[in-house]
Structure formats: C-alpha cells, structure tokens
Design a protein around this motif. Sequence first.
Motif: not given
Length: 235
Positions: A160-165
Amino acid sequence: MSEFVIEKPVIPSVAVEGETARFPVRRIFCVGRNYAAHAREMGKDPEREPPFFFTKPADAVVDAADSDSLSIPYPPETENFHHEIELTIAIGTGGTNIRQDNALDHVYGYATSVDLTRRDLQLAARDKGRPWDWGKAFDLSAPLAPIRKGTDFDPTSGRIWLEVAGEMRQEADLSELIWPVADVISIISQSMTLKPGDLIMTGTPAGVGAIRPGQKVRGGVDGLADIEFTIGERA
Ligand code: MN
C-alpha cells in the motif's frame, strides 16, 4: 403529491470495475491507528492503546473513477490538510456478531481510498477530548477508486503506497494491519449491525503529511485500481 416535503437526498454511490451499476454507500466507518508506525508518528503507543473507530458521512465519498480530471478543493478552516492512504472494504452482506472465520463472506469488494484529514482541527479536538468530526468528516473527505468486486483479492498482504507530486510519502504492507480486515468486520458487527452499502476504511500506514493546492496525489494497493486526484484551490 410528493412523498417528501423537500427534495429527496441522492444516495451517494461509487463505481465498480466492469459494472455499469454502482455501489450505493450507506455509512463510512474508519479505523484509527491501525498501523503501529502511524500510531507512533501521531505520538501514541500502539502497545498501550488498540485501534478504534470513527465515522464519516456517506456523502463525504468522492467517486475517483474519472481520475484524469478529478480535482478536490482544498477545504476550509485548515492550514494542515493531510493525506492518509487506506484500503477500503465494501460490505455486500450485512450481519451482527460476524465471526472472523467467515467475515470475508460479507465483503462485496475492496477499493483504494484516501482518508483526507484536516489535521490541525483533528488534533485540537483530540487534545480537548472533543469529537473528530470537524477534522475527519467534512465534505469530499473520502475519495475512493473503483471497487474491485469478488473474493480473489487477498486483503491479508500486499503493498500500500501513496505519492505526492511524484514523491513517495507512504509505503507499507497490509500484513502490518494491527486489526486485519476480518477482525475489523467482526469487531464492528459486535457493536452495531453491518449492512449492505457500508464502507470501512481500514486505517493508514506511517508517512502522513500535508498536501497543497496544485499537487497531484497518487496511491495504490497491490491488486486494486490506483487512485489519483489533484488538490484544487481552497473551496
Ligand atoms: Mn485514516
């Protein structure tokens, strides 16, 4: 003569992969501090305090199926708007006192979601012993990617992952959930009756942080559709 004295509210709904029919949203349950490293980054000891629940209204959901163009406005009254990537469970069959060993039979499907949070309002409420609603349950605070139906998805492990810009902010594995999916369903159903249409956001791993207007948020759970949206100007 109309059945209702004012216009009847619309039932919120989200897309299901491969279906034209939609999933109607009844309630949104959320688990707090369900990953140990996130509990620690919030200043809490996961060995001493188990996870717990809060809720969002059904109409906080945002259908993120059309992710190319989705923009979520920066919400009012916050200077610290945070992302929390989460696996969401979509309940297809309700029940009370659901046992862990058949809890997954009650699942319609799963989706990638983000628990958007006005962190400054949430922490102020937390520290005063007040409800979290103004920090958590505001308009458009629950964007959800299309639901993947069926039982071929294994919720006990997967990245599970999340990136911003383009910068990776959150990265963990579903196997780190303190209360796994089957436990979450069982525990809620001991307190109130789960019903078809209920969504359960299962909690976020470590790495939560601020997002600003103009930034693109992308996230995923292995085996499910990714979620993607841009933060717009303040509403
Ligand atoms: Mn959360």
